[in-house]
Design an enzyme around this catalytic site. Sequence first.
Site, mmCIF file in Angstrom:
data_model
loop_
_atom_site.group_PDB
_atom_site.id
_atom_site.type_symbol
_atom_site.label_atom_id
_atom_site.label_comp_id
_atom_site.label_asym_id
_atom_site.label_seq_id
_atom_site.Cartn_x
_atom_site.Cartn_y
_atom_site.Cartn_z
ATOM 1 N N ARG A 180 0.909 -1.119 0.019
ATOM 2 C CA ARG A 180 -0.039 -0.001 -0.027
ATOM 3 C C ARG A 180 0.898 1.182 -0.103
ATOM 4 N NH1 ARG A 180 -1.281 4.026 4.288
ATOM 5 N NH2 ARG A 180 0.310 4.399 3.072
ATOM 6 N N LYS A 198 12.076 7.805 3.241
ATOM 7 C CA LYS A 198 11.660 8.009 4.819
ATOM 8 C C LYS A 198 13.111 8.071 5.479
ATOM 9 C CE LYS A 198 7.122 7.702 5.189
ATOM 10 N NZ LYS A 198 5.905 7.824 6.519
ATOM 11 N N ASP A 271 4.065 1.490 5.069
ATOM 12 C CA ASP A 271 3.286 1.143 3.977
ATOM 13 C C ASP A 271 2.958 -0.334 3.402
ATOM 14 O OD1 ASP A 271 2.827 3.691 3.317
ATOM 15 O OD2 ASP A 271 4.085 3.999 1.605
#
Length: 591
Positions: A180, A198, A271
């Site tokens: 996702r 990130k 995610d």
Amino acid sequence: MSDQNGDSPSFRVRMAQRSNAIAGSAAMHGQNPMQHGLVGFNILRRAHFNKGSAFSLQERQMLCLHGLLPPRVMAEDDQAARIMNGLRKRSSDLDRYTDLMDLLGRNEKLFYRVLCDHIQELMPIVYTPTVGKACQEYGNIFRQPKGLFITIHDLGHVESILANWPERDIKAICFTDGERILGLGDLGCDGMGIPVGKLALYTACAGIKPHNLLPVILDVGTDNEELLQDQFYIGLRQKRDRSDRYDALIREFIESVMDWFGPTTLLQFEDFGNRNAFRLLNDYRDVCCTFNDDIQGTASVALAGICASLKLTKKTLADNVFLFQGAGEAAIGIAMLIVAALKQEGVNEEDARKRIWLVDSRGLVVKNRAKGGIEGTHKVPFAHEHAYIETLQEAVEVLKPTCIVGVAAVPRAFTKEICETMAKNHERPIIFALSNPTSKAECTAEEAYSWTQGRCVYASGSPFKDVEYEGKRFVPGQGNNCYIFPGVALGIIACQARHVTDECFLVAAQSLAALVEECDLTLGRVYPCLDKIREVSTQIAIDVARLCYKNKLASALPEPDDLSSFIRSHQYTTDYENFVPDVYSWPNGKL
Ligand code: NAD
């Protein structure tokens, strides 16, 4: 005159100086290219050491770089200015992204110098929205690996893959299975851009040292047919493995990380799809040092924005009714943290939950909903006794929420009618359109301000430009998780916490909200200016570390007397190291 070996005396003097310089430098610096057996050409190829044209004349001579670089020695600031100049000339953000990733692979310090000094301008490039585009194009733009690729076929051998990573001192790992990615769905192995981005923010925002960080993709296949057919897809060409082997891989990965890098290595879930995210967080939160940014980081940044909004709406948290569009990781995470914050204000848990409503793809989440999909999910605590309502518009009319939060990745879900209804019911409605990337936003900043006559308190997930409405300038706040996760991570890493608790995210939200200043609120911005992100992250780290010491979660003992200096001592500087100490330069400063 030559000696026996045919070397000129001046050459021998220089060689003696060089080895002295190298020895001296090695003693002075924890990390030295010569300690790593790197000479000349190889140094230029190690991003961690490379300074490019900024190597001084002394360094060029001592490190066998002389002649390998253009003659002009440039200051780091000039190099950074040249990079920015090049980036600004690029015609697309994706090109800027690839240029920046190339720079990261070439000269790490310069990459972070550029990113830190231009965080406002470059955040949308290294993170949402451009990183989303980059992941969608990953097969085409992939040039150089920047982390570990572990596949489902590596089951049983994960530790040997970790051992292939050149750094041993890893303190934090961000890992995804790519199911996702932002609001873009299953991007499989192409999701690698997210952990890379990130972790770049761990360093740029909080100053965590890059060699302590490791991005990882767990490639278990993808259900994205387009990718499976794509000639340039970089991952496994197979459907997602949803068998027991998936859980076995996660388990082996986490156990191997704890064995190889140490039990307090921070593991950031990133995610993961809805069906795994909550389950895995619950399975591992008491086993290792872990958090899920999509659930907990999002919750914290959203709560911070809501708390800061209260200064504009002149309400208490308990005065609000919250309605979420979406009932997934983000929505449930935010809802649960609001409950925790309300409990801290003295509201009991049941009453706190009653202030929160969810709308999912089947309509309002209510008890005994005929359309189902609730039993056994995290929606249950927010499924209230109420008549079923099918649409968001109707839910806004009936429930009269003071705050609507969009986290369903359904673009344009906050229609003109919905925003107008919010403005009709409340003087200062709170409208948070948090879905990412920009294309998925529930409404734009301009729409929200104009549909509410400039009265709403607005924040978005992806950045929007300033809005002029009837002569007033609004600066929409970005509810970007980067306000939270780097600071939390720095605090956790510094005090070597054994676990990350929800309370860490509550404290982080409160820290962040307290840092929103009057000048931000005047512009309608409920987050501090991104330029202050290092300061913000440092304060969050201090507060999180203090909490960990208080709750006996920290293992870096004894507890430092001065937490602020302790945290700062863990931060990275983007200034180049001098590999050849000045004592080796000639008296006139030249060689
Ligand atoms: P998720 O897949 O866990 O949840 C999505 C939810 O949306 C599900 O509950 C689904 O039922 C619901 N949904 C789908 N279609 C809907 C519809 N038509 N109407 C109402 N609900 C619908 O995803 P998530 O992690 O919760 O993320 C959702 C979005 O939030 C993404 O776009 C993500 O980028 C964004 N997000 C933003 C931030 C931030 O801005 N800080 C942080 C995290 C997530």
